[in-house]
Enzyme design. Structure first.
Site, PDB file in Angstrom:
ATOM      1  N   ASP A  83     -11.194   7.964  15.193  1.00 14.44           N
ATOM      2  CA  ASP A  83     -10.633   9.282  14.903  1.00 14.44           C
ATOM      3  C   ASP A  83      -9.110   9.256  14.914  1.00 14.44           C
ATOM      4  O   ASP A  83      -8.487   8.368  15.502  1.00 14.44           O
ATOM      5  CB  ASP A  83     -11.085  10.306  15.956  1.00 14.44           C
ATOM      6  CG  ASP A  83     -12.537  10.703  15.814  1.00 14.44           C
ATOM      7  OD1 ASP A  83     -13.231  10.119  14.968  1.00 14.44           O
ATOM      8  OD2 ASP A  83     -12.972  11.598  16.565  1.00 14.44           O
ATOM      9  N   ASP A  84      -8.529  10.278  14.281  1.00 12.81           N
ATOM     10  CA  ASP A  84      -7.115  10.660  14.395  1.00 12.81           C
ATOM     11  C   ASP A  84      -6.133   9.840  13.576  1.00 12.81           C
ATOM     12  O   ASP A  84      -4.936  10.093  13.609  1.00 12.81           O
ATOM     13  CB  ASP A  84      -6.647  10.663  15.859  1.00 12.81           C
ATOM     14  CG  ASP A  84      -7.380  11.688  16.703  1.00 12.81           C
ATOM     15  OD1 ASP A  84      -8.218  12.425  16.146  1.00 12.81           O
ATOM     16  OD2 ASP A  84      -7.134  11.751  17.923  1.00 12.81           O
ATOM     17  N   HIS A  88     -11.524  14.739   9.374  1.00 11.68           N
ATOM     18  CA  HIS A  88     -11.312  15.166  10.764  1.00 11.68           C
ATOM     19  C   HIS A  88     -10.354  16.356  10.838  1.00 11.68           C
ATOM     20  O   HIS A  88      -9.638  16.507  11.835  1.00 11.68           O
ATOM     21  CB  HIS A  88     -10.777  13.987  11.583  1.00 11.68           C
ATOM     22  CG  HIS A  88     -10.973  14.110  13.059  1.00 11.68           C
ATOM     23  ND1 HIS A  88     -12.129  14.551  13.639  1.00 11.68           N
ATOM     24  CD2 HIS A  88     -10.126  13.823  14.098  1.00 11.68           C
ATOM     25  CE1 HIS A  88     -12.012  14.542  14.958  1.00 11.68           C
ATOM     26  NE2 HIS A  88     -10.803  14.108  15.256  1.00 11.68           N
ATOM     27  N   HIS A 127      -6.088  18.717  13.103  1.00 13.57           N
ATOM     28  CA  HIS A 127      -6.800  18.420  14.346  1.00 13.57           C
ATOM     29  C   HIS A 127      -6.896  19.667  15.237  1.00 13.57           C
ATOM     30  O   HIS A 127      -6.627  19.615  16.451  1.00 13.57           O
ATOM     31  CB  HIS A 127      -6.138  17.273  15.110  1.00 13.57           C
ATOM     32  CG  HIS A 127      -7.062  16.615  16.106  1.00 13.57           C
ATOM     33  ND1 HIS A 127      -7.163  17.036  17.415  1.00 13.57           N
ATOM     34  CD2 HIS A 127      -7.935  15.588  15.974  1.00 13.57           C
ATOM     35  CE1 HIS A 127      -8.054  16.287  18.057  1.00 13.57           C
ATOM     36  NE2 HIS A 127      -8.537  15.404  17.194  1.00 13.57           N
ATOM     37  N   TYR A 140     -12.951  17.235  18.712  1.00  9.75           N
ATOM     38  CA  TYR A 140     -13.609  17.408  20.013  1.00  9.75           C
ATOM     39  C   TYR A 140     -15.126  17.580  19.876  1.00  9.75           C
ATOM     40  O   TYR A 140     -15.814  17.857  20.855  1.00  9.75           O
ATOM     41  CB  TYR A 140     -13.010  18.594  20.785  1.00  9.75           C
ATOM     42  CG  TYR A 140     -11.500  18.617  20.745  1.00  9.75           C
ATOM     43  CD1 TYR A 140     -10.749  17.677  21.455  1.00  9.75           C
ATOM     44  CD2 TYR A 140     -10.810  19.539  19.962  1.00  9.75           C
ATOM     45  CE1 TYR A 140      -9.366  17.667  21.393  1.00  9.75           C
ATOM     46  CE2 TYR A 140      -9.425  19.539  19.894  1.00  9.75           C
ATOM     47  CZ  TYR A 140      -8.716  18.597  20.606  1.00  9.75           C
ATOM     48  OH  TYR A 140      -7.348  18.584  20.545  1.00  9.75           O
ATOM     49  N   HIS A 153     -10.275   5.672  18.979  1.00  5.58           N
ATOM     50  CA  HIS A 153      -9.154   6.262  18.234  1.00  5.58           C
ATOM     51  C   HIS A 153      -8.228   5.143  17.780  1.00  5.58           C
ATOM     52  O   HIS A 153      -7.727   4.378  18.622  1.00  5.58           O
ATOM     53  CB  HIS A 153      -8.393   7.265  19.111  1.00  5.58           C
ATOM     54  CG  HIS A 153      -9.228   8.425  19.559  1.00  5.58           C
ATOM     55  ND1 HIS A 153     -10.144   8.316  20.586  1.00  5.58           N
ATOM     56  CD2 HIS A 153      -9.304   9.705  19.102  1.00  5.58           C
ATOM     57  CE1 HIS A 153     -10.740   9.487  20.758  1.00  5.58           C
ATOM     58  NE2 HIS A 153     -10.263  10.330  19.868  1.00  5.58           N
TER      59      HIS A 153
END
Length: 239
Positions: free
Chosen positions: A45-46, A96, A100, A137, A187
Protein backbone atom coordinates in the site's frame (compact mmCIF):
# COMPACT_ATOMS: atom_id res chain seq x y z
CA UNK A 1 23.01 -85.71 -17.57
CA UNK A 2 25.43 -83.28 -19.14
CA UNK A 3 22.79 -82.34 -21.71
CA UNK A 4 20.22 -81.62 -18.99
CA UNK A 5 22.75 -79.53 -17.03
CA UNK A 6 23.66 -77.54 -20.13
CA UNK A 7 19.99 -76.93 -20.86
CA UNK A 8 19.37 -75.81 -17.27
CA UNK A 9 22.31 -73.38 -17.34
CA UNK A 10 21.09 -72.02 -20.66
CA UNK A 11 17.64 -71.31 -19.21
CA UNK A 12 19.13 -69.62 -16.11
CA UNK A 13 21.37 -67.44 -18.27
CA UNK A 14 18.37 -66.32 -20.28
CA UNK A 15 16.42 -65.52 -17.10
CA UNK A 16 19.33 -63.49 -15.67
CA UNK A 17 19.69 -61.60 -18.95
CA UNK A 18 16.00 -60.61 -18.87
CA UNK A 19 16.25 -59.52 -15.22
CA UNK A 20 19.35 -57.43 -15.93
CA UNK A 21 17.65 -55.72 -18.83
CA UNK A 22 14.61 -54.90 -16.68
CA UNK A 23 16.77 -53.54 -13.86
CA UNK A 24 18.80 -51.41 -16.24
CA UNK A 25 15.58 -49.80 -17.47
CA UNK A 26 14.83 -48.49 -13.98
CA UNK A 27 16.24 -45.09 -12.87
CA UNK A 28 19.24 -45.34 -10.62
CA UNK A 29 17.61 -42.95 -8.11
CA UNK A 30 13.88 -42.55 -7.55
CA UNK A 31 12.64 -39.03 -8.36
CA UNK A 32 12.17 -36.74 -5.36
CA UNK A 33 8.63 -36.37 -4.15
CA UNK A 34 7.18 -33.02 -5.22
CA UNK A 35 5.28 -31.22 -2.46
CA UNK A 36 2.07 -29.35 -3.16
CA UNK A 37 2.57 -25.67 -3.94
CA UNK A 38 1.30 -23.21 -1.34
CA UNK A 39 0.04 -19.90 -2.68
CA UNK A 40 0.10 -16.53 -0.93
CA UNK A 41 -0.42 -12.91 -2.02
CA UNK A 42 1.96 -10.14 -1.04
CA UNK A 43 0.37 -6.69 -1.22
CA UNK A 44 1.84 -3.20 -0.89
CA UNK A 45 0.00 0.00 0.00
CA UNK A 46 0.71 3.74 -0.21
CA UNK A 47 3.13 3.82 -3.15
CA UNK A 48 4.56 4.40 -5.57
CA UNK A 49 7.72 5.97 -4.21
CA UNK A 50 10.71 6.22 -6.52
CA UNK A 51 13.55 4.84 -4.41
CA UNK A 52 11.76 2.17 -2.37
CA UNK A 53 9.25 0.93 -4.96
CA UNK A 54 11.91 0.74 -7.65
CA UNK A 55 14.18 -1.37 -5.45
CA UNK A 56 11.23 -3.56 -4.48
CA UNK A 57 10.37 -4.23 -8.12
CA UNK A 58 13.99 -5.16 -8.83
CA UNK A 59 14.05 -7.65 -5.98
CA UNK A 60 10.69 -9.22 -6.84
CA UNK A 61 11.82 -9.68 -10.43
CA UNK A 62 15.02 -11.40 -9.30
CA UNK A 63 12.97 -13.77 -7.15
CA UNK A 64 10.24 -14.47 -9.69
CA UNK A 65 7.60 -13.28 -7.21
CA UNK A 66 4.40 -11.45 -8.13
CA UNK A 67 2.66 -8.89 -5.90
CA UNK A 68 -0.28 -6.51 -5.83
CA UNK A 69 0.21 -2.76 -5.47
CA UNK A 70 -2.52 -0.45 -4.19
CA UNK A 71 -1.55 3.03 -5.35
CA UNK A 72 -2.29 6.45 -3.93
CA UNK A 73 -3.36 8.60 -6.86
CA UNK A 74 -1.51 11.78 -5.95
CA UNK A 75 1.78 9.86 -5.88
CA UNK A 76 1.51 8.52 -9.40
CA UNK A 77 2.68 11.68 -11.17
CA UNK A 78 6.43 11.43 -11.71
CA UNK A 79 6.38 7.68 -11.05
CA UNK A 80 4.59 6.58 -14.19
CA UNK A 81 7.52 4.37 -15.16
CA UNK A 82 7.14 2.38 -11.94
CA UNK A 83 3.42 1.88 -12.51
CA UNK A 84 4.10 0.64 -16.03
CA UNK A 85 6.80 -1.71 -14.73
CA UNK A 86 4.30 -3.22 -12.31
CA UNK A 87 2.05 -4.34 -15.11
CA UNK A 88 4.82 -5.34 -17.51
CA UNK A 89 6.50 -7.46 -14.84
CA UNK A 90 3.32 -9.34 -13.97
CA UNK A 91 2.08 -7.55 -10.88
CA UNK A 92 -1.49 -6.47 -10.18
CA UNK A 93 -2.20 -2.75 -9.83
CA UNK A 94 -4.99 -1.50 -7.59
CA UNK A 95 -6.59 1.67 -6.27
CA UNK A 96 -5.93 3.06 -2.77
CA UNK A 97 -7.76 6.41 -3.23
CA UNK A 98 -6.29 9.73 -4.27
CA UNK A 99 -5.44 11.23 -0.87
CA UNK A 100 -5.47 8.16 1.42
CA UNK A 101 -8.56 9.39 3.24
CA UNK A 102 -10.88 7.20 5.26
CA UNK A 103 -13.88 6.40 3.04
CA UNK A 104 -16.00 4.95 5.80
CA UNK A 105 -19.05 7.12 6.36
CA UNK A 106 -18.06 9.64 3.70
CA UNK A 107 -20.67 10.98 1.25
CA UNK A 108 -20.93 9.12 -2.04
CA UNK A 109 -19.56 12.14 -3.92
CA UNK A 110 -16.35 12.10 -1.86
CA UNK A 111 -15.88 8.37 -2.33
CA UNK A 112 -16.46 8.64 -6.06
CA UNK A 113 -13.97 11.47 -6.42
CA UNK A 114 -11.24 9.64 -4.48
CA UNK A 115 -11.67 6.44 -6.44
CA UNK A 116 -12.31 7.89 -9.89
CA UNK A 117 -9.36 10.28 -9.86
CA UNK A 118 -6.98 7.45 -9.01
CA UNK A 119 -8.62 5.08 -11.47
CA UNK A 120 -8.22 7.64 -14.25
CA UNK A 121 -4.56 8.21 -13.35
CA UNK A 122 -3.88 4.48 -13.58
CA UNK A 123 -5.81 4.12 -16.83
CA UNK A 124 -3.82 6.93 -18.41
CA UNK A 125 -0.73 4.75 -17.97
CA UNK A 126 -1.99 1.18 -18.22
CA UNK A 127 -5.16 1.55 -20.26
CA UNK A 128 -8.53 0.00 -19.57
CA UNK A 129 -8.74 -2.62 -16.87
CA UNK A 130 -10.31 -3.56 -13.57
CA UNK A 131 -8.27 -1.86 -10.86
CA UNK A 132 -9.42 -3.41 -7.62
CA UNK A 133 -9.84 -1.20 -4.56
CA UNK A 134 -8.38 -1.36 -1.09
CA UNK A 135 -9.99 1.35 1.06
CA UNK A 136 -7.49 3.06 3.39
CA UNK A 137 -7.33 1.27 6.75
CA UNK A 138 -9.65 -1.35 5.26
CA UNK A 139 -12.64 0.64 6.46
CA UNK A 140 -15.92 0.88 4.61
CA UNK A 141 -19.54 0.78 5.70
CA UNK A 142 -21.54 -2.17 4.48
CA UNK A 143 -24.03 0.03 2.65
CA UNK A 144 -21.17 1.72 0.75
CA UNK A 145 -19.91 -1.46 -0.89
CA UNK A 146 -22.65 -1.60 -3.50
CA UNK A 147 -21.21 1.59 -5.02
CA UNK A 148 -18.02 -0.16 -6.16
CA UNK A 149 -17.67 -1.77 -9.56
CA UNK A 150 -14.63 -3.87 -8.57
CA UNK A 151 -13.81 -6.38 -5.82
CA UNK A 152 -12.54 -4.93 -2.53
CA UNK A 153 -9.36 -6.26 -0.93
CA UNK A 154 -8.65 -6.58 2.78
CA UNK A 155 -5.85 -8.69 4.32
CA UNK A 156 -5.30 -11.58 6.70
CA UNK A 157 -1.69 -10.96 7.80
CA UNK A 158 -0.76 -7.48 9.04
CA UNK A 159 2.68 -7.16 10.70
CA UNK A 160 2.12 -3.40 11.22
CA UNK A 161 5.31 -2.64 9.34
CA UNK A 162 4.41 1.07 9.36
CA UNK A 163 4.76 1.04 13.13
CA UNK A 164 7.64 -1.40 13.62
CA UNK A 165 9.93 -0.06 10.88
CA UNK A 166 12.25 -2.94 11.66
CA UNK A 167 12.83 -5.56 8.99
CA UNK A 168 13.51 -8.47 11.35
CA UNK A 169 10.44 -7.81 13.49
CA UNK A 170 8.26 -7.51 10.40
CA UNK A 171 9.60 -10.77 9.00
CA UNK A 172 9.08 -12.58 12.30
CA UNK A 173 5.52 -11.27 12.58
CA UNK A 174 4.62 -12.50 9.09
CA UNK A 175 6.30 -15.90 9.35
CA UNK A 176 4.65 -16.55 12.70
CA UNK A 177 1.16 -16.22 11.23
CA UNK A 178 1.27 -16.89 7.47
CA UNK A 179 -0.70 -19.77 5.96
CA UNK A 180 -1.53 -20.78 2.39
CA UNK A 181 -4.20 -18.55 0.91
CA UNK A 182 -3.29 -15.50 3.00
CA UNK A 183 -3.11 -11.90 1.81
CA UNK A 184 -0.13 -10.15 3.43
CA UNK A 185 -0.17 -6.38 3.99
CA UNK A 186 3.02 -4.32 3.68
CA UNK A 187 3.88 -0.76 2.60
CA UNK A 188 6.42 -0.12 -0.15
CA UNK A 189 7.20 3.39 1.08
CA UNK A 190 9.48 2.10 3.87
CA UNK A 191 12.97 0.77 3.19
CA UNK A 192 12.63 -1.60 6.13
CA UNK A 193 9.46 -3.07 4.60
CA UNK A 194 11.24 -3.66 1.29
CA UNK A 195 14.05 -5.46 3.11
CA UNK A 196 11.47 -7.50 5.03
CA UNK A 197 9.63 -8.39 1.83
CA UNK A 198 12.77 -9.92 0.31
CA UNK A 199 13.42 -12.01 3.41
CA UNK A 200 9.78 -13.14 3.53
CA UNK A 201 9.86 -14.20 -0.12
CA UNK A 202 13.19 -16.00 0.24
CA UNK A 203 12.07 -17.89 3.35
CA UNK A 204 8.63 -18.89 2.12
CA UNK A 205 9.75 -19.84 -1.38
CA UNK A 206 12.21 -22.24 0.25
CA UNK A 207 9.22 -23.74 2.09
CA UNK A 208 7.30 -24.33 -1.13
CA UNK A 209 5.27 -21.14 -1.30
CA UNK A 210 4.60 -19.29 -4.53
CA UNK A 211 3.84 -15.56 -4.55
CA UNK A 212 0.94 -14.57 -6.81
CA UNK A 213 -1.33 -11.55 -7.24
CA UNK A 214 -4.58 -11.29 -5.29
CA UNK A 215 -6.56 -11.93 -8.45
CA UNK A 216 -4.49 -15.02 -9.20
CA UNK A 217 -4.79 -16.23 -5.61
CA UNK A 218 -8.59 -16.17 -5.67
CA UNK A 219 -8.66 -17.91 -9.05
CA UNK A 220 -6.33 -20.66 -7.80
CA UNK A 221 -8.76 -21.31 -4.97
CA UNK A 222 -11.70 -21.42 -7.35
CA UNK A 223 -13.19 -18.09 -6.27
CA UNK A 224 -14.95 -15.85 -8.79
CA UNK A 225 -14.52 -12.31 -7.42
CA UNK A 226 -17.58 -10.10 -7.22
CA UNK A 227 -17.84 -6.31 -7.29
CA UNK A 228 -18.39 -4.72 -3.89
CA UNK A 229 -17.31 -7.83 -1.96
CA UNK A 230 -14.41 -7.71 0.52
CA UNK A 231 -11.81 -10.49 0.19
CA UNK A 232 -9.66 -11.07 3.26
CA UNK A 233 -7.84 -14.10 1.88
CA UNK A 234 -8.57 -17.02 -0.42
CA UNK A 235 -10.52 -18.81 2.31
CA UNK A 236 -12.46 -15.94 3.82
CA UNK A 237 -14.91 -13.39 2.46
CA UNK A 238 -16.00 -10.46 4.62
CA UNK A 239 -19.76 -10.25 4.73
Amino acid sequence: MKARRAAFLGIMAAVLLICCREESALPAVAPAEISETKYVALTFDDGPRANTTGRLLDGLRERGASATFFLIGRQIAGNEDLVLRMKVEGHQVGNHTWDHVTLQGKPAAVVQKEICRTDNAIRNILGDGSYWVRPPYGLLNKNQRCCFSTPLVHWSVDPEDWKLKNAKKVVDAVLKKVQPGNIILLHDIYATSVDAAFQIVDTLEAEGYEFVTVEELLALYGITPQAGVFYTDAREITE
